[in-house]
Design a protein around this motif. Structure first.
Motif, PDB file in Angstrom:
ATOM      1  N   ASN A 235      -6.297   8.898  -0.770  1.00 41.31           N
ATOM      2  CA  ASN A 235      -5.343   8.673   0.317  1.00 41.31           C
ATOM      3  C   ASN A 235      -4.109   7.923  -0.169  1.00 41.31           C
ATOM      4  O   ASN A 235      -3.070   7.917   0.494  1.00 41.31           O
TER       5      ASN A 235
ATOM      6  N   CYS B 216      -7.307   4.312  -3.156  1.00 42.16           N
ATOM      7  CA  CYS B 216      -7.891   4.372  -1.804  1.00 42.16           C
ATOM      8  C   CYS B 216      -8.326   5.814  -1.552  1.00 42.16           C
ATOM      9  O   CYS B 216      -7.477   6.702  -1.551  1.00 42.16           O
ATOM     10  N   PRO B 217      -9.626   6.056  -1.292  1.00 46.67           N
ATOM     11  CA  PRO B 217     -10.710   5.093  -1.414  1.00 46.67           C
ATOM     12  C   PRO B 217     -10.985   4.764  -2.884  1.00 46.67           C
ATOM     13  O   PRO B 217     -10.544   5.479  -3.724  1.00 46.67           O
ATOM     14  N   ARG B 218     -11.485   3.632  -3.137  1.00 47.96           N
ATOM     15  CA  ARG B 218     -12.423   2.784  -2.449  1.00 47.96           C
ATOM     16  C   ARG B 218     -11.776   1.535  -1.911  1.00 47.96           C
ATOM     17  O   ARG B 218     -12.258   0.907  -0.967  1.00 47.96           O
ATOM     18  N   THR B 219     -10.614   1.161  -2.483  1.00 48.05           N
ATOM     19  CA  THR B 219      -9.985  -0.100  -2.067  1.00 48.05           C
ATOM     20  C   THR B 219      -8.927   0.165  -0.995  1.00 48.05           C
ATOM     21  O   THR B 219      -7.740  -0.051  -1.218  1.00 48.05           O
ATOM     22  N   CYS B 220      -9.353   0.650   0.166  1.00 48.06           N
ATOM     23  CA  CYS B 220      -8.404   0.953   1.254  1.00 48.06           C
ATOM     24  C   CYS B 220      -8.129  -0.288   2.092  1.00 48.06           C
ATOM     25  O   CYS B 220      -7.209  -0.272   2.886  1.00 48.06           O
TER      26      CYS B 220
ATOM     27  N   TYR C  57      -2.669   4.456  -3.107  1.00 53.01           N
ATOM     28  CA  TYR C  57      -2.953   3.364  -4.032  1.00 53.01           C
ATOM     29  C   TYR C  57      -2.482   2.042  -3.440  1.00 53.01           C
ATOM     30  O   TYR C  57      -1.557   2.015  -2.624  1.00 53.01           O
ATOM     31  N   ASN C  58      -3.112   0.956  -3.878  1.00 57.02           N
ATOM     32  CA  ASN C  58      -2.728  -0.396  -3.459  1.00 57.02           C
ATOM     33  C   ASN C  58      -2.203  -1.169  -4.659  1.00 57.02           C
ATOM     34  O   ASN C  58      -2.681  -0.988  -5.783  1.00 57.02           O
TER      35      ASN C  58
ATOM     36  N   ARG D 193       0.580   5.311   0.555  1.00 56.78           N
ATOM     37  CA  ARG D 193      -0.301   6.346   1.083  1.00 56.78           C
ATOM     38  C   ARG D 193       0.367   7.711   0.984  1.00 56.78           C
ATOM     39  O   ARG D 193       1.592   7.824   1.021  1.00 56.78           O
TER      40      ARG D 193
ATOM     41  N   LYS E  75       0.837  -1.192   0.000  1.00 61.12           N
ATOM     42  CA  LYS E  75       0.000   0.000   0.000  1.00 61.12           C
ATOM     43  C   LYS E  75       0.875   1.246   0.000  1.00 61.12           C
ATOM     44  O   LYS E  75       1.862   1.326   0.736  1.00 61.12           O
TER      45      LYS E  75
ATOM     46  N   TYR F  88     -14.800   8.740  -5.693  1.00 59.64           N
ATOM     47  CA  TYR F  88     -14.881   8.119  -4.371  1.00 59.64           C
ATOM     48  C   TYR F  88     -14.488   9.079  -3.244  1.00 59.64           C
ATOM     49  O   TYR F  88     -14.593   8.726  -2.072  1.00 59.64           O
TER      50      TYR F  88
END
Length: 211
Positions: free
Chosen positions: A126, A207-211, A128-129, A46, A44, A122
């Motif tokens: 914050n 992120c969001p949405r895949t946080c 990316y993953n 951030r 992740k 979204y």
């Protein structure tokens, strides 16, 4: 960026005179320990801020398949200010990567890196993953552990037909990251050079949405 306002404002921290912040390097040893952690499934990235001359930070850490944090945090202050820069393609087609790079450089040099560029349908980004197995795909062509480069880009897109969302997403651009493995030049200078087999890999799960 979660606390940023909805009104456009210039994010001066991405400019240094005529130069623009293009990305951030992650040491190869740090990357090795991230992806070698038993059970790690996703890296992740951030976005963070702290008081100082260069407040923008990239923070990387690894989680397992259940979302539990299982690595230390790796915090970096990006400092790759240059006039411009390109590189070869990878699993992102070269022609598309160049477009994303061009958008970032054009808006950056025009002083238009503003907070709405960090907003998607979204909410404010914050970070990316990135699945570990896809990150590792960039390393197969290297004999020695390379440095890892996180390239700043802008994605141009059109949101769903929602008038309120469209008004907020000024210009329909969003901040993105391209991952690239970079080797040292073999001329003994120690300078970093683009390896012809490295290519770009897209950090595309926001992120969001895949946080």
């Amino acid at each position: 960026m979660a606390g940023a306002g909805t009104q456009p404002r210039t994010l001066w921290l991405f400019n240094l005179g005529s130069k623009l912040l293009l990305g951030d390097y992650l040491d190869g040893d740090d990357f090795e320990t991230l992806v070698s952690t038993p059970g790690v499934a996703v890296i992740k990235v951030r976005f963070g801020f702290e008081p100082g001359e260069n407040p923008f930070k990239l923070v990387l850490f690894g989680v397992d398949s259940a979302g539990q944090i299982i690595t230390p945090y790796y915090a970096h202050t990006p400092a790759d200010f240059r006039e411009a820069g390109e590189g070869p393609g990878g699993n992102v087609p070269d022609v598309l990567a160049r477009q994303w790079i061009k958008y970032w450089e054009r808006k950056g040099h025009e002083g238009e890196i503003t907070s709405p560029l960090f907003r998607t349908q979204y909410g404010f980004l914050n970070g990316y993953n990135y699945p570990v197995k896809e990150l590792l795909a960039a390393l197969f062509r290297f004999e020695k552990m390379p440095k890892i480069y996180l390239r700043f880009v802008l994605h141009r897109y059109f949101p769903a037909a929602n008038e309120e969302v469209q008004k907020e997403l000024t210009g329909s651009y969003a901040f993105g990251l391209l991952f690239q493995a970079i080797s040292n030049k073999e001329d003994g200078s120690g300078a970093l050079g683009i390896d012809p087999d490295s290519g770009y890999y897209d950090l595309s799960a926001p992120c969001p949405r895949t946080c």
